[in-house]
Design a protein around this motif. Structure first.
Motif, PDB file in Angstrom:
ATOM      1  N   PRO A   1       0.846  -1.200   0.000  1.00  0.00           N
ATOM      2  CA  PRO A   1       0.000   0.000   0.000  1.00  0.00           C
ATOM      3  C   PRO A   1       0.882   1.252   0.000  1.00  0.00           C
ATOM      4  CG  PRO A   1      -0.684  -1.539   1.734  1.00  0.00           C
ATOM      5  CD  PRO A   1       0.557  -2.087   1.129  1.00  0.00           C
ATOM      6  N   GLU A   2       0.345   2.327  -0.532  1.00  0.00           N
ATOM      7  CA  GLU A   2       1.196   3.496  -0.778  1.00  0.00           C
ATOM      8  C   GLU A   2       1.908   4.023   0.467  1.00  0.00           C
ATOM      9  OE1 GLU A   2      -0.705   6.654  -2.897  1.00  0.00           O
ATOM     10  OE2 GLU A   2       1.067   7.952  -2.713  1.00  0.00           O
ATOM     11  N   ASP A   3       1.177   4.097   1.588  1.00  0.00           N
ATOM     12  CA  ASP A   3       1.829   4.658   2.781  1.00  0.00           C
ATOM     13  C   ASP A   3       3.029   3.807   3.202  1.00  0.00           C
ATOM     14  OD1 ASP A   3      -0.094   2.602   3.595  1.00  0.00           O
ATOM     15  OD2 ASP A   3       0.288   3.229   5.655  1.00  0.00           O
TER      16      ASP A   3
ATOM     17  N   ARG B   1       4.739   1.816   1.215  1.00  0.00           N
ATOM     18  CA  ARG B   1       5.760   1.908   0.170  1.00  0.00           C
ATOM     19  C   ARG B   1       6.620   3.157   0.393  1.00  0.00           C
ATOM     20  NH1 ARG B   1       2.492   1.459  -4.227  1.00  0.00           N
ATOM     21  NH2 ARG B   1       2.678   3.652  -4.751  1.00  0.00           N
ATOM     22  N   THR B   2       5.975   4.250   0.718  1.00  0.00           N
ATOM     23  CA  THR B   2       6.710   5.493   0.968  1.00  0.00           C
ATOM     24  C   THR B   2       7.603   5.360   2.200  1.00  0.00           C
ATOM     25  OG1 THR B   2       4.810   6.686   0.092  1.00  0.00           O
ATOM     26  CG2 THR B   2       6.446   7.979   1.364  1.00  0.00           C
ATOM     27  N   ARG B   3       6.986   4.844   3.266  1.00  0.00           N
ATOM     28  CA  ARG B   3       7.704   4.778   4.540  1.00  0.00           C
ATOM     29  C   ARG B   3       8.913   3.823   4.458  1.00  0.00           C
ATOM     30  NH1 ARG B   3       4.240   3.985  10.102  1.00  0.00           N
ATOM     31  NH2 ARG B   3       5.965   4.348  11.573  1.00  0.00           N
ATOM     32  N   ILE B   4       8.674   2.668   3.902  1.00  0.00           N
ATOM     33  CA  ILE B   4       9.750   1.678   3.832  1.00  0.00           C
ATOM     34  C   ILE B   4      10.729   2.036   2.719  1.00  0.00           C
ATOM     35  CG2 ILE B   4      10.208  -0.774   3.330  1.00  0.00           C
ATOM     36  CD1 ILE B   4       7.496  -1.279   4.865  1.00  0.00           C
ATOM     37  N   GLY B   5      10.214   2.682   1.681  1.00  0.00           N
ATOM     38  CA  GLY B   5      11.099   3.179   0.631  1.00  0.00           C
ATOM     39  C   GLY B   5      12.138   4.139   1.188  1.00  0.00           C
ATOM     40  N   ALA B   6      11.715   4.972   2.122  1.00  0.00           N
ATOM     41  CA  ALA B   6      12.656   5.927   2.722  1.00  0.00           C
ATOM     42  C   ALA B   6      13.742   5.205   3.502  1.00  0.00           C
ATOM     43  CB  ALA B   6      11.894   6.892   3.635  1.00  0.00           C
ATOM     44  N   ILE B   7      13.345   4.147   4.215  1.00  0.00           N
ATOM     45  CA  ILE B   7      14.338   3.349   4.946  1.00  0.00           C
ATOM     46  C   ILE B   7      15.310   2.702   3.951  1.00  0.00           C
ATOM     47  CG2 ILE B   7      14.672   1.323   6.433  1.00  0.00           C
ATOM     48  CD1 ILE B   7      11.838   1.873   7.570  1.00  0.00           C
ATOM     49  N   ALA B   8      14.749   2.141   2.883  1.00  0.00           N
ATOM     50  CA  ALA B   8      15.577   1.438   1.896  1.00  0.00           C
ATOM     51  C   ALA B   8      16.573   2.392   1.260  1.00  0.00           C
ATOM     52  CB  ALA B   8      14.689   0.802   0.833  1.00  0.00           C
ATOM     53  N   GLU B   9      16.106   3.617   1.027  1.00  0.00           N
ATOM     54  CA  GLU B   9      17.005   4.584   0.395  1.00  0.00           C
ATOM     55  C   GLU B   9      18.206   4.864   1.295  1.00  0.00           C
ATOM     56  OE1 GLU B   9      16.183   8.668  -2.132  1.00  0.00           O
ATOM     57  OE2 GLU B   9      14.722   7.055  -1.856  1.00  0.00           O
ATOM     58  N   LYS B  10      17.916   4.968   2.576  1.00  0.00           N
ATOM     59  CA  LYS B  10      18.989   5.258   3.537  1.00  0.00           C
ATOM     60  C   LYS B  10      19.949   4.072   3.676  1.00  0.00           C
ATOM     61  CE  LYS B  10      19.067   6.889   8.210  1.00  0.00           C
ATOM     62  NZ  LYS B  10      18.197   7.155   9.362  1.00  0.00           N
ATOM     63  N   SER B  11      19.376   2.848   3.751  1.00  0.00           N
ATOM     64  CA  SER B  11      20.216   1.656   3.972  1.00  0.00           C
ATOM     65  C   SER B  11      20.860   1.138   2.698  1.00  0.00           C
ATOM     66  CB  SER B  11      19.385   0.479   4.508  1.00  0.00           C
ATOM     67  OG  SER B  11      18.398   0.879   5.390  1.00  0.00           O
TER      68      SER B  11
ATOM     69  N   PHE C   1      10.464  -6.179   6.632  1.00  0.00           N
ATOM     70  CA  PHE C   1       9.320  -5.452   6.079  1.00  0.00           C
ATOM     71  C   PHE C   1       8.658  -6.242   4.957  1.00  0.00           C
ATOM     72  CE2 PHE C   1      12.323  -1.994   7.469  1.00  0.00           C
ATOM     73  CZ  PHE C   1      11.688  -1.799   8.690  1.00  0.00           C
ATOM     74  N   LEU C   2       9.467  -6.892   4.148  1.00  0.00           N
ATOM     75  CA  LEU C   2       8.911  -7.719   3.069  1.00  0.00           C
ATOM     76  C   LEU C   2       8.076  -8.867   3.649  1.00  0.00           C
ATOM     77  CD1 LEU C   2      12.108  -8.014   0.813  1.00  0.00           C
ATOM     78  CD2 LEU C   2      10.290  -6.273   0.734  1.00  0.00           C
ATOM     79  N   ALA C   3       8.496  -9.382   4.807  1.00  0.00           N
ATOM     80  CA  ALA C   3       7.821 -10.544   5.386  1.00  0.00           C
ATOM     81  C   ALA C   3       6.543 -10.163   6.126  1.00  0.00           C
ATOM     82  CB  ALA C   3       8.766 -11.277   6.340  1.00  0.00           C
ATOM     83  N   LEU C   4       6.518  -8.972   6.710  1.00  0.00           N
ATOM     84  CA  LEU C   4       5.324  -8.571   7.474  1.00  0.00           C
ATOM     85  C   LEU C   4       4.281  -7.878   6.604  1.00  0.00           C
ATOM     86  CD1 LEU C   4       6.830  -7.188  10.842  1.00  0.00           C
ATOM     87  CD2 LEU C   4       6.086  -9.512  10.292  1.00  0.00           C
ATOM     88  N   ALA C   5       4.642  -7.509   5.374  1.00  0.00           N
ATOM     89  CA  ALA C   5       3.761  -6.637   4.595  1.00  0.00           C
ATOM     90  C   ALA C   5       2.479  -7.292   4.116  1.00  0.00           C
ATOM     91  CB  ALA C   5       4.525  -6.059   3.393  1.00  0.00           C
ATOM     92  N   HIS C   6       2.380  -8.608   4.185  1.00  0.00           N
ATOM     93  CA  HIS C   6       1.102  -9.168   3.730  1.00  0.00           C
ATOM     94  C   HIS C   6       0.007  -8.950   4.769  1.00  0.00           C
ATOM     95  CE1 HIS C   6       0.597 -13.125   5.867  1.00  0.00           C
ATOM     96  NE2 HIS C   6       1.809 -12.790   6.209  1.00  0.00           N
ATOM     97  N   ARG C   7       0.362  -8.394   5.902  1.00  0.00           N
ATOM     98  CA  ARG C   7      -0.610  -7.933   6.893  1.00  0.00           C
ATOM     99  C   ARG C   7      -0.345  -6.445   7.166  1.00  0.00           C
ATOM    100  NH1 ARG C   7      -2.810 -11.924  10.843  1.00  0.00           N
ATOM    101  NH2 ARG C   7      -3.338 -13.754   9.591  1.00  0.00           N
ATOM    102  N   PRO C   8      -0.806  -5.581   6.250  1.00  0.00           N
ATOM    103  CA  PRO C   8      -0.413  -4.163   6.334  1.00  0.00           C
ATOM    104  C   PRO C   8      -0.759  -3.497   7.669  1.00  0.00           C
ATOM    105  CG  PRO C   8      -1.452  -4.636   4.215  1.00  0.00           C
ATOM    106  CD  PRO C   8      -1.619  -5.861   5.054  1.00  0.00           C
ATOM    107  N   ALA C   9      -1.905  -3.826   8.252  1.00  0.00           N
ATOM    108  CA  ALA C   9      -2.274  -3.159   9.503  1.00  0.00           C
ATOM    109  C   ALA C   9      -1.293  -3.532  10.612  1.00  0.00           C
ATOM    110  CB  ALA C   9      -3.702  -3.541   9.901  1.00  0.00           C
ATOM    111  N   GLU C  10      -0.884  -4.795  10.611  1.00  0.00           N
ATOM    112  CA  GLU C  10       0.081  -5.217  11.617  1.00  0.00           C
ATOM    113  C   GLU C  10       1.453  -4.573  11.375  1.00  0.00           C
ATOM    114  OE1 GLU C  10      -0.100  -9.589  11.936  1.00  0.00           O
ATOM    115  OE2 GLU C  10      -2.249  -9.446  11.524  1.00  0.00           O
ATOM    116  N   LEU C  11       1.839  -4.469  10.113  1.00  0.00           N
ATOM    117  CA  LEU C  11       3.134  -3.857   9.813  1.00  0.00           C
ATOM    118  C   LEU C  11       3.142  -2.381  10.212  1.00  0.00           C
ATOM    119  CD1 LEU C  11       5.949  -3.693   8.687  1.00  0.00           C
ATOM    120  CD2 LEU C  11       5.017  -3.723   6.375  1.00  0.00           C
TER     121      LEU C  11
END
Lengths: 193, 193, 193, 193, 193, 193
Positions: free
Chosen positions: E19-21, E23-33, E40-50
């Motif tokens: 989901p977009e939010d 993608r943005t949030r984790i994208g920012a982490i990925a850019e830094k790292s 994040f890839l493993a928890l994302a199939h449950r977006p509310a929990e992630l």
């Protein structure tokens, strides 16, 4: 030297100073053994508790149905070994040697009840006893079925469980009192007669 | 009957079939004891390992500085009891009885090393040994300071730790092989001479 | 900073100050590695023990039959992880990386030896090693049969058990001395060559 | 639904079918409670054992010296909680609520006996009981001195130890039989009267 | 080879498919790292929990008051080591190395958090964290007073407890998914820049 | 008396003093229950953490797919019982009684989650939850296959694992704060309506 430690942290009552019924009853045991097992001297300052202890012990250990006398002692030595109870390991180890005429079995079972080499029936008895001694909350029908498959009857399973339970109590009383085994027990049954 | 189990799960090598250096070395032990301790028969199919085992054992157990011979055996019996190692409890229990001339100490320490009544120095030795035997990862300077306060020197602390470590190995080898104690050990040191 | 802690609680002996045989033997290792592994500096104040340690180590770790060199290191890293031994995890983790050319396996096995993803043969090796490392008293024929079913020979089973036993000792010596790993070990085998 | 499980794995004996002395004795308890506690129905197929059980229980739980009635129940609930014994937690939890008129204490102590907030005297009682329940082999004079410092007399210490020991037995019998608590116990003492 | 195991037992969601939010949030982490941490890839199939996971993590790990950033990672590495969580040991070990510029501390703390040599303040933090990670039911005021004596404020104690609690959760999610650490984490912070 | 202990070791924030979003959100819960559960008062001094806690809780406990509402509470009560968490046992025990309309199940499961009599599906859920709660490092594919064989879907297995993980965190926060359950929870669901 080992024999100089007190018999019990909470003192002892001499046979002569016990209430008459206990004096008679324990006197008879002493006559047969040649000495008064220290556990009676240590528990006698609470006569009502000692009476119940003796009754419970006799109801389970002198029972003629179910497990053999030697198997009952096997349960005691295995669980007392697992519970690290010096008095019960030494005293009942002696009785187990006498009952089985095997001078090695008590030390083998007490030092490592989990892997001591035993017959399949003995192993089933000891495995069930160890589970109830150390983690009874996890006992389910599955473990009882294992015991049944090894040939134990319902009555024998009860014996294993109840003897284990009784010595869960005895072991703790021995630890509470830091009960010292009588010197005679250490040697009993070790020499060919 | 106990004496009918095999000596080792992995077979044994007779004294006569060992390489010459081992035959001489173990023969000398056998002459002194009157029998060949089973551990040597069980380890001899790997001569290089047995040589290192003997060297390590002698370097630590026959050392003249530091702990007394009896104290070294006390460490072995206490930690082997905690580790439930039948062979080491029975064999080194015998040696401990011989060294201390106390027929009860080995059974008391092996069955419950945590609370066996001992002198303060012996208790400090056993407490340090038990921690290293069962949870060495949590050893910190605090426990070593306790040992120092009880009067142990740096050299004696090393002895306690290294003997405990050596028998952490021995106990596991005995469990791997299901090593049977020689019948002689069960009785050694139990009778007044 | 980590590198400012002492190498051992009990001091060290420099290579130049060791008896000649040890100086030669350890010097050869140092030449090959580019540095003297701290374990030798820490054990050298007891030369007889260090000699036996080296002999035992070489007899088991340099053996050509049975387990592969990488499998031997796998046993060491798995059991040292279970025992929480920093020195052995770091030093033998480095050797395991070098032997397997896998930069991740050591950290995976040391941090969680119970569930690290391994081949069935490796898993059988590690499962047997973990049981002997952490609860050897409960080892019975059943667990050895599991290892046989996974294809391990008698000789390989002995290797697993004996290496586990040797490092039960090593881990405790490292804990006794609070042994610090050489800085070189932390990085070894992590970078592609 | 919970109430449809059998009372005991080994069957039960109805009050009317018990030997006369037990019928009278347990009948009196039933009259007072309004129901027959299931433990008696489950143990009655072994009348000699049940008699000893009742005698032991009464000797310790109805004693007028030493610990108060509520403190005796506190020992039972704390150790039965640590032992995960559903029957004893539910049945003696009910009695503890009745004795203390505190509707929360039983759940607090049974779910976490180690850290439940208690008075210093109660905490000393529970700490000693927990040690004897879960690791009696490690009991030394030091822990008994802690109890003495908290004001417990020798007689009270014996009470704590002996009650803990008795319920080490009871808990195991309840686990052996998968004993179901009577529905009445769940609610007893929870409502203001 | 280690890198061929799946990232998670339950599959992963690619960054582009979140989901977009997220993608943005984790994208920012990925850019830094420079890479997307596998958790994040493993928890994302449950977006509310992630989302809740990220919020909880940031609330505790990015907090400016109380513990330093390095101390927060120290709590994570110590408790994840005690819990044998490979992903958290490897990933947060990397962050701890970066934060402390010490290439050895993560391996030392993860392999043996109980005895790793640390400053007194760090030791107090780790000791409290280990107790809450492994046996929180036994936590009493006494242990919190120890932490206060070592200089920790109420706010810092909460941080230690809450971070330990959060990673009690994270470690279990990593074990549930058999989460594989990204290859980059193994090397991060090990080389001088 | 039990009700006189503080709600939390770290103080509480009254509903009226919470940030507006939390006041609204928790106010709605309070309106439905008739009281404000103490956990919210105790966590509110860290609003960001409380928001994440509520979000995580709702994402997992109010989910419509997968496990039923009652099964979710069963996981909470079983693992909180194993973790000895008084607050969660009492509060979620109440909810479990309400959801199942069974006044006994919560006490049975909390006091002995390992052997409480349950349906096969419930037993599979609880067994998996207990393993993840108490020893998640040893979870392998074999245990997940057991759960699948008992009919649990991948989604339901995730639910069991994630709820267990969430309450591994909650239980530790309750232990950190010595959180007192609201008096209302003790009685909820015990009386027929």
């Amino acid at each position: 030297m080992s024999e100089q430690h007190p018999v019990s942290r909470f003192g002892t009552v001499a046979l002569a100073d016990m209430p008459e019924d206990l004096r008679t009853r324990i006197g008879a045991i002493a006559e047969k053994s040649g000495f008064v097992p220290n556990v009676f001297l240590a528990l006698a300052h609470r006569p009502a508790e000692l009476r119940a202890f003796l009754d419970y012990h006799d109801a389970l250990m002198d029972r003629s149905d179910g497990l053999s006398k030697a198997e009952r002692e096997l349960v005691v030595v295995a669980t007392s070994g697992a519970n690290h109870c010096t008095y019960c390991v030494v005293a009942h180890g002696a009785i187990l040697r006498v009952r089985t005429k095997d001078p090695e079995i008590a030390d083998r079972v007490a030092s490592n009840p989990w892997a001591a080499v035993l017959s399949p029936r003995e192993r089933a008895i000891v495995d069930l006893a160890l589970l109830i001694a150390t983690d009874s909350a996890s006992l389910t029908d599955a473990e009882l079925d294992d015991a049944r498959l090894a040939g134990l009857s319902e009555d024998e399973i009860w014996d294993v469980g109840a003897i284990t339970a009784l010595f869960a109590m005895s072991n703790r009383l021995a630890h509470l009192t830091a009960l010292r085994p009588n010197p005679e027990f250490f040697l009993l049954g070790r020499l060919p007669r």
